[in-house]
Design an enzyme around this catalytic site. Structure first.
Site, PDB file in Angstrom:
ATOM      1  CG  LEU A  32      -1.322  21.138 -17.355  1.00 62.09           C
ATOM      2  CD1 LEU A  32      -1.158  21.621 -18.787  1.00 62.09           C
ATOM      3  CD2 LEU A  32      -1.589  22.315 -16.433  1.00 62.09           C
ATOM      4  CD  GLU A 158      -3.500  10.574 -19.822  1.00 61.80           C
ATOM      5  OE1 GLU A 158      -4.397   9.768 -19.514  1.00 61.80           O
ATOM      6  OE2 GLU A 158      -2.802  11.164 -18.984  1.00 61.80           O
ATOM      7  CB  CYS A 398      -3.785  -6.123   0.347  1.00 59.11           C
ATOM      8  SG  CYS A 398      -2.815  -7.358  -0.533  1.00 59.11           S
ATOM      9  CG  HIS A 524      -5.718  -4.505  -3.860  1.00 56.48           C
ATOM     10  ND1 HIS A 524      -5.111  -3.509  -3.136  1.00 56.48           N
ATOM     11  CD2 HIS A 524      -4.846  -5.531  -3.894  1.00 56.48           C
ATOM     12  CE1 HIS A 524      -3.914  -3.906  -2.745  1.00 56.48           C
ATOM     13  NE2 HIS A 524      -3.727  -5.132  -3.199  1.00 56.48           N
ATOM     14  CD  GLU A 526      -7.746  -1.053  -3.237  1.00 58.63           C
ATOM     15  OE1 GLU A 526      -8.511  -1.886  -2.707  1.00 58.63           O
ATOM     16  OE2 GLU A 526      -6.502  -1.143  -3.153  1.00 58.63           O
TER      17      GLU A 526
HETATM   18  N1  GLN Z   1       3.096  -7.158   1.094  1.00 58.26           N
HETATM   19  C1  GLN Z   1       1.961  -8.003   1.164  1.00 58.26           C
HETATM   20  C2  GLN Z   1       2.068  -9.168   0.190  1.00 58.26           C
HETATM   21  O1  GLN Z   1       2.816  -9.113  -0.776  1.00 58.26           O
HETATM   22  C3  GLN Z   1       0.678  -7.241   0.920  1.00 58.26           C
HETATM   23  C4  GLN Z   1       0.598  -6.617  -0.430  1.00 58.26           C
HETATM   24  C5  GLN Z   1      -0.458  -5.562  -0.568  1.00 58.26           C
HETATM   25  O2  GLN Z   1      -0.903  -4.982   0.428  1.00 58.26           O
HETATM   26  N2  GLN Z   1      -0.825  -5.246  -1.802  1.00 58.26           N
HETATM   27  O3  GLN Z   1       1.388 -10.150   0.347  1.00 58.26           O
END
Ligand code: GLN
Length: 555
Positions: A32, A158, A398, A524, A526
């Protein structure tokens, strides 16, 4: 003596916690939008000058979602301190622009693990260890932890799942106890569904009545009801819900379906959700929630000047939640370029040499997603080759960066069968290999290279201009890395390592020479893009995709 007493009194009041605890529970069905309502409320409180944090309590037995398949639980979000957490924490950070931590996500597994560890240490002094009080005490401890030292005016907690589920019972009981102990320092917001029956042309309140009744059976009276609906609630419906559910009409808040999650804070402000919370916690509501920069963002999001098509290549394309943070980062980046990113999800397992032109021929940017294991990896490599050869902007995250390395080794350096040892342990050219400290790791949960690490950026690289910094910090989640034995030959042939961890010398960023935009990152980015602060790499990637599409039109 009198002075001493006064001093003691002042001192005690200084350490006494004044934090207010807001609980968000869900009824009728899952999905929801409890996470978005929690994040929106926190945003409104923050916009009034209050400090707020959000915590997610998940009733499943896994210690964390790190070992869960994305099909089960969507994306695993990683915090600065390296906690593998629920994707709702991503929404919290994107809305609030404040980092979360391990304390912001607790599961039943973690609660039990902690209680069992204490039992083994003899901490319970011979008592029988039970759900009540020991498990509920541990839950209360995890909630109050965030309120310690008055770090926050509001802690919004939450509760995952739906009220009435067996596994969420101890959480509802913990809320009941906290409400009893803390009085008006606690508010319970219950989110329910008001379904619209097309045949009867009516909104139905009965499921909400039953859901509130379930809460009441557990001894918890919700203070505010947030009603998810596809049609507006009229006064009659609001009065009816209020009467049957024991809340005031003003505490019946409409949450209407909307086109963007980023509109929800504004809708909640119109419905006065924040005012209700302030009223019930006896907090001042003198100023109003100032959301002008949020409104500017929303306006740009909804009125783009340009459009650009970008492919997201991954193996979970049917499941938008698997790439939540990447998709949201592209939205932030598009908005900051006044551009709508038209996302084309491309299944990496479906890419072949014969269909690649059809699948990727109409896009102006290619983003290759993170991932684990062999499935779909050859399709990712083919997509990267296509981006490299055709000079289409490419962003590898990654595993996406690791695939770019493999592609370059195979197709530019002529290393047949070059691979990552994750997929082909006996490859003759292990250009991506397991990290030294990972070799001895056998346990799966929480053992990757996780969380924020520093990275030094080479000056005169493309990313150095994008970040405009020499040192950055980004979050990681991987076990494998670029094999530095191959660094020299890569460099000589035009693939440059332009970001390194200053302590371990691990390669964090690669860039291709003679290409308009070809960047691979081991981390990452993001996880760090927010509405207030879109990530520079995403912003620049979208910009270069726009330039590419413009060039296509002009050519
Ligand atoms: N599988 C890859 C590693 O462990 C990349 C991991 C990922 O893309 N988060 O290094």
């Amino acid at each position: 003596m009198y002075f001493f007493k006064t001093f003691t009194f002042i001192n005690m009041s200084a350490v006494e916690s004044k934090t207010k605890y807001i609980f968000v529970t869900g009824g009728v069905t899952s999905s929801l939008g409890k996470g978005i309502i929690s994040a929106s409320l926190a945003k409104l409180l923050q916009a009034r000058g209050y400090s707020a944090t959000i915590q997610k309590l998940d009733p499943y037995i896994n210690i964390d979602p790190g070992t869960l398949n994305p099909y089960e639980h969507g994306e695993c979000y990683v915090t600065e301190d390296g906690a593998e957490t629920d994707l709702d924490l991503g929404h919290y950070e994107r809305f609030l622009n404040v980092p979360t931590s391990q304390a912001n996500n607790v599961t039943t597994g973690r609660i039990y693990q902690s209680v069992i560890n204490k039992e083994r240490q003899g901490d319970y002094l011979g008592e029988t260890v039970q759900v009540i009080p020991h498990i509920t005490d541990e839950i209360k401890h995890c909630i109050k932890l965030l309120g310690e030292d008055n770090r926050f005016d509001f802690v919004i907690t939450e509760i995952g799942g739906t009220v009435g589920d067996i596994e969420s019972l101890p959480y509802v009981e913990a809320i009941r106890q906290l409400k009893w102990e803390l009085g008006n320092r606690c508010v319970v917001i219950h989110l329910t569904l008001i379904p619209y029956l097309a045949a009867a042309k009516e909104l139905k309140t009965k499921p909400t009545q039953h859901s509130v009744k379930t809460m009441q059976e557990y001894g918890v009276q919700p203070d505010i009801l947030v009603c998810r609906t596809e049609k507006h609630l009229n006064e009659g419906i609001r009065t009816k819900i209020a009467l049957f559910c024991n809340v005031s009409t003003a505490a019946v808040i409409e949450s209407i379906d909307t086109d963007s999650i980023y509109r929800v804070p504004l809708l909640m402000r119109e419905e006065k959700l924040d005012l209700q919370v302030l009223k019930k916690t006896k907090m001042s509501a003198n100023c109003s929630a100032e959301l002008s920069s949020w409104e500017v963002f929303l306006n740009r999001l909804q009125n783009p000047v340009h459009t650009v098509k970008i492919a997201l290549v991954g193996k979970y394309v049917e499941l938008m939640d698997a790439y939540k943070s990447i998709i949201e980062s592209l939205i932030h980046a598009g908005t900051s370029n006044e551009c709508k990113v038209d996302l084309k999800m491309v299944h990496s397992e479906h890419i072949t040499n014969t269909n690649i032109q059809t699948l990727l021929g109409d896009v102006s940017g290619i983003l290759v997603a993170p991932g684990f294991g062999e499935r779909g990896i050859e399709g990712k490599i083919s997509a990267i080759q296509y981006a490299r050869v055709n000079k289409i902007p490419f962003f590898g995250i990654c595993l996406g960066m690791q695939c770019a390395t493999i592609e370059f080794a195979r197709n530019v350096l002529g290393m047949d069968n070059a691979h990552s040892t994750e997929v082909l342990p006996k490859t003759p050219h292990p250009v991506i290999d397991i990290m030294e400290e990972q070799k001895k790791v056998s346990k799966k949960g929480g053992t990757m290279r996780l969380g924020a690490y520093e990275c030094k950026i080479e000056s005169n690289s493309k990313v150095s201009a994008i970040y405009n910094k020499d040192f950055i910090s980004e979050r990681h989640r991987h076990r494998f890395e670029f094999n530095n034995n191959y660094l020299e030959i890569f460099e000589k042939n035009g693939m440059h390592a332009v970001g390194f961890n200053p302590d371990s010398n691990l390669v964090e960023i690669i860039e291709l020479q003679n290409h308009p935009w070809f960047v691979g990152v081991q981390f990452h980015p993001e996880y760090k893009s927010t509405v207030a602060s879109p990530h520079p790499l995403f912003v620049d990637f979208v910009k270069s995709a726009m330039e590419y599409s413009q060039k296509e039109i002009n050519d």
